[in-house]
Design a protein around this motif. Structure first.
Motif, PDB file in Angstrom:
ATOM      1  N   GLU A 298      42.380  35.835  32.926  1.00 12.85           N
ATOM      2  CA  GLU A 298      43.701  36.041  33.350  1.00 12.85           C
ATOM      3  C   GLU A 298      43.750  37.693  33.716  1.00 12.85           C
ATOM      4  N   ALA A 299      42.809  38.475  33.013  1.00  9.55           N
ATOM      5  CA  ALA A 299      42.562  39.792  33.630  1.00  9.55           C
ATOM      6  C   ALA A 299      42.023  39.806  35.041  1.00  9.55           C
ATOM      7  N   LEU A 300      40.946  39.033  35.324  1.00 10.50           N
ATOM      8  CA  LEU A 300      40.338  39.107  36.630  1.00 10.50           C
ATOM      9  C   LEU A 300      41.395  38.677  37.734  1.00 10.50           C
ATOM     10  N   ASN A 301      42.543  37.615  37.265  1.00 21.28           N
ATOM     11  CA  ASN A 301      43.347  37.282  38.442  1.00 21.28           C
ATOM     12  C   ASN A 301      44.379  38.278  38.550  1.00 21.28           C
ATOM     13  N   LEU A 302      44.951  39.122  37.453  1.00 20.30           N
ATOM     14  CA  LEU A 302      45.625  40.151  37.665  1.00 20.30           C
ATOM     15  C   LEU A 302      44.995  41.257  38.442  1.00 20.30           C
ATOM     16  N   LEU A 303      43.625  41.498  38.376  1.00 22.32           N
ATOM     17  CA  LEU A 303      43.039  42.366  39.101  1.00 22.32           C
ATOM     18  C   LEU A 303      42.902  42.141  40.651  1.00 22.32           C
ATOM     19  N   TYR A 304      42.824  40.830  40.844  1.00 18.73           N
ATOM     20  CA  TYR A 304      42.800  40.413  42.121  1.00 18.73           C
ATOM     21  C   TYR A 304      44.177  40.416  42.790  1.00 18.73           C
ATOM     22  N   PRO A 343      38.520  43.201  46.341  1.00 24.11           N
ATOM     23  CA  PRO A 343      38.924  42.022  46.107  1.00 24.11           C
ATOM     24  C   PRO A 343      38.097  40.683  46.192  1.00 24.11           C
ATOM     25  N   TRP A 344      37.312  40.952  47.093  1.00 23.39           N
ATOM     26  CA  TRP A 344      36.326  39.698  47.469  1.00 23.39           C
ATOM     27  C   TRP A 344      35.198  39.665  46.101  1.00 23.39           C
ATOM     28  N   LYS A 345      34.726  40.665  45.615  1.00 22.10           N
ATOM     29  CA  LYS A 345      34.046  40.645  44.599  1.00 22.10           C
ATOM     30  C   LYS A 345      34.687  39.949  43.265  1.00 22.10           C
ATOM     31  N   VAL A 346      36.014  40.541  43.176  1.00 16.78           N
ATOM     32  CA  VAL A 346      36.772  39.871  41.703  1.00 16.78           C
ATOM     33  C   VAL A 346      37.039  38.357  42.107  1.00 16.78           C
ATOM     34  N   GLN A 380      30.974  40.744  53.921  1.00 16.46           N
ATOM     35  CA  GLN A 380      29.724  40.256  53.768  1.00 16.46           C
ATOM     36  C   GLN A 380      29.151  40.519  52.313  1.00 16.46           C
ATOM     37  N   ASP A 381      29.587  41.809  51.899  1.00 17.71           N
ATOM     38  CA  ASP A 381      29.338  42.614  50.827  1.00 17.71           C
ATOM     39  C   ASP A 381      29.958  41.690  49.471  1.00 17.71           C
ATOM     40  N   LEU A 382      29.284  40.965  48.863  1.00 15.29           N
ATOM     41  CA  LEU A 382      29.707  40.215  47.588  1.00 15.29           C
ATOM     42  C   LEU A 382      29.427  40.788  46.212  1.00 15.29           C
ATOM     43  N   LEU A 383      29.012  41.846  46.211  1.00 15.79           N
ATOM     44  CA  LEU A 383      28.346  42.565  44.872  1.00 15.79           C
ATOM     45  C   LEU A 383      29.497  42.767  43.892  1.00 15.79           C
ATOM     46  N   PRO A 384      29.295  41.989  42.599  1.00 20.85           N
ATOM     47  CA  PRO A 384      30.313  42.183  41.717  1.00 20.85           C
ATOM     48  C   PRO A 384      29.903  43.109  40.865  1.00 20.85           C
ATOM     49  N   ASN A 385      30.290  44.235  41.158  1.00 21.60           N
ATOM     50  CA  ASN A 385      29.825  45.677  40.156  1.00 21.60           C
ATOM     51  C   ASN A 385      29.996  45.293  38.791  1.00 21.60           C
TER      52      ASN A 385
END
Length: 640
Positions: A298-304, A343-346, A380-385
């Motif tokens: 839920e938190a990740l979806n809200l963040l996105y 957004p892409w990482k999330v 191209q950068d998919l680094l999930p910090n």
């Protein structure tokens, strides 16, 4: 004549300052920045006129005040400090020094302040000089020159306060000095300034506490960082800075294993500034640690959704002064604690967590959205910090794993074809790897290519088998194995607890050393491919080939789930009960060791291998019981 000029210059300065005050309703807007740029240009012209004449004791207070106003306008309109600001201060201090201490020739700002304060200055100059010292402190804080800031305010310290920083830590001394700094009363000054020295002192105190807190946090000194952030939170700052401070406090409490306290601070941060999305990101990580998957997603979806929405500034985040902590401490550039991922990482994190928790339908939806984004090659950068970099082929392979989970086998094979199309022409004919030495970038990439292509064939083999096409399944498993045998790990000095480099059909287990991550993945791929191919041969009625592949699977990775018991069960069905009993006895004696080794091995395996792994290691208890009963029957028959 000189007096008339000073009066005219002072009035010109005051008119400019009042123009800014009248435009205060445009605060924090593009219009305000344009206005500030024009006012800065006017003040710059005024300063040039003043400095076009030799400095005098009467003109210096006005000159310092005009410089102070000009620099603040420029800093705010350009959203940051620049080298030219230090140069302007140095030039003006040199003019002051020529009046107050003739014959002294120094160059650096540090030396100029030291000579000027020790040489003495008039009481008429004190207010404007202290204001400029505050601005110099802000410049040095922005450059993280903490020692220079400490030394500067030690010079300005009133004799009665000389003991204020005794027996304190270095960081505490700076805060004590700033708190003890006695700014002059500006109420009776005729020269107007855009930001009072009292306000600037409070901003400096907040900034010093916040900056030192970040540095302590980055050094993992979390209890001390919490004290410094507490000082910053209780000082003068905007809602946006306070939200960043709360976010850092939450981060520290998370590291100190106090998740509930961390969540409370992040909640406060979001309440103050709903654009402080790092707080939402960190909340998701705490929910993950707590095992609360629903709250995490839920938190990740809200963040996105928030990251895709246009940024709107909350009223509480707006600053009511020109030089604030925002300009001095650029927190996002100093620490990941206040940075939210793209957004892409999330989106990737959401997809991955759904797949990890067997939410196949949701995982596939998010992965397919990601693949659509990747097709235009603009993200191209998919680094999930702050997690390690995820490579694009792995995103495709995880997508295929999700599609297999959803029984969309044809779609899974189509996605795998995309991986093979990108890798086939780049795979070397053979590859020898010494895992005791650092791999070159080229070798590491070649090894990755082999592993990715092998995994794609592995997915396709599984998909064909589940669709009932055993011959195509065997072909794909064979392609996987043929790729894997191109890689040889040589002279590694590494005997794996879960990978066997020996030959023969015996189950070989070594407890010495650990393999590299790549070798672990390669062994797992081999074991899965041989085991998968054995099942297809069995379905085709080719028992000899099936048995050989079961043995090869066990040889590739003795700890691989189901490898030993599948072999035992098949031997019993073939009537080779003595041989089966020997394997079963050995397996039972080493079951705990194998389970431990598999747990160690699993930590290095990529998520996309999940469809090929039996998670109820090593097999259902009912199967073990059945095999044990068979073993007892064999023993009874032998007695008879």
């Amino acid at each position: 004549m000189a007096g008339d000029c000073l009066t005219l210059w002072m009035e010109e300065n005051n008119v400019i300052v009042n123009q800014w005050r009248d435009s205060a309703s445009y605060a924090n807007t593009f219009t305000e920045k344009q206005k500030l740029q024009l006012l800065h240009a006017d003040l710059y012209q005024l300063l040039q006129k003043i400095q076009g004449l030799p400095a005098t004791p009467q003109s210096l207070p006005l000159e310092l005040s005009v410089l102070y106003n000009m620099l603040i306008f420029h800093i705010h309109s350009t959203s940051g400090f620049q080298d030219e600001h230090n140069k302007h201060i140095a030039e003006t201090l040199s003019r002051v020094l020529r009046v107050c201490s003739p014959g002294v020739n120094v160059q650096s700002n540090e030396e100029l302040w030291h000579q000027l304060v020790h040489g003495g200055y008039s009481s008429e100059l004190a207010a404007s000089l202290h204001r400029l010292a505050g601005l110099q402190g802000a410049l040095w804080l922005a450059e993280e020159k903490l020692q220079e800031v400490h030394d500067l305010f030690s010079l300005l310290l009133h004799p009665e306060d000389s003991e204020c920083s005794t027996n304190l830590r270095a960081e505490e001394k700076l805060l004590a000095l700033l708190k003890a700094w006695r700014v002059s009363n500006e109420a009776e000054e005729k020269v107007l300034v855009v930001q009072p020295a009292q306000q600037l002192r409070d901003v400096l105190y907040t900034s010093a506490a916040f900056l030192q807190g970040i540095l302590a946090m980055e050094a993992s000194q979390h209890p001390y960082a919490i004290n410094l952030f507490g000082e910053a939170a209780e000082s003068l700052c905007s809602g946006r800075v306070l939200a960043q401070v709360y976010t850092c406090l939450g981060f520290c409490f998370q590291k100190m294993e106090k998740p509930q306290t961390a969540l409370q601070y992040w909640k406060q941060a979001l309440h103050l500034d709903f654009q402080c999305l790092a707080a939402l990101y960190h909340s998701s990580s705490v929910y993950k640690e707590m095992g609360n998957v629903d709250a995490e997603l839920e938190a990740l979806n809200l963040l996105y959704k928030a990251l895709l929405s246009p940024e709107q500034e909350a009223p509480s985040t707006k600053t009511c002064f020109l030089i604030g902590t925002e300009q001095i401490v650029n927190a996002p550039s100093l620490t990941s604690a206040v940075r939210a991922p793209s957004p892409w990482k999330v989106k990737y994190l959401i997809a991955r967590r759904c797949l990890e928790n067997k939410r196949g339908e949701e995982a596939v939806e998010h992965y397919l959205d990601l693949l659509a984004l990747l097709q235009d090659e603009s993200h191209q950068d998919l680094l999930p910090n702050p997690e390690p970099l995820i490579r694009i082929p792995e995103v495709f392979l995880e997508t295929a794993a999700g599609l297999v989970l959803e029984k969309r086998y044809q779609d899974a094979m189509t996605v795998c074809e995309e991986v093979l199309g990108r890798t086939d022409d780049l795979i070397p004919g053979s590859l020898s790897v010494d895992s005791t030495q650092s791999k070159s970038n080229v070798m590491a990439e070649q090894l990755n290519l082999v592993l990715w292509a092998s995994a794609a064939h592995l997915h396709q083999g599984l998909s064909h088998g589940l669709l009932g096409d055993q011959k195509e399944s065997v072909t794909e498993y064979t392609k996987c194995i043929n790729l894997l045998v191109k890689v040889q790990f040589i002279d590694t000095g590494c005997a794996s607890p879960h990978c066997s480099r020996g030959s023969g059909d015996e189950m070989e287990i070594s407890l010495i050393g650990l393999c590299s991550k790549e070798e672990t993945v390669l062994c797992a791929l081999k074991a899965a491919a041989f085991l998968g191919r054995s099942r297809q041969f069995l379905a085709l009625g080719k028992h000899k080939e099936s048995l050989l592949n079961m043995q090869l699977s066990l040889q590739a990775s003795p700890a691989f789930p189901g490898a030993a018991l599948t072999l035992v069960g098949h031997l019993i069905k073939l009537g080779r009960r003595t041989e089966a009993g020997s394997y079963l006895k050995r397996y039972q004696s080493e079951r705990k060791t194998l389970a431990d080794q598999w747990e160690a091995m699993k930590r290095n395996l990529p998520l996309y291998l999940d469809p090929h792994i039996n998670h109820t290691f090593p097999a259902e208890d009912s199967l073990i019981k059945e095999l044990e009963e068979s073993a007892e029957e064999m023993q009874s028959e032998a007695v008879v």
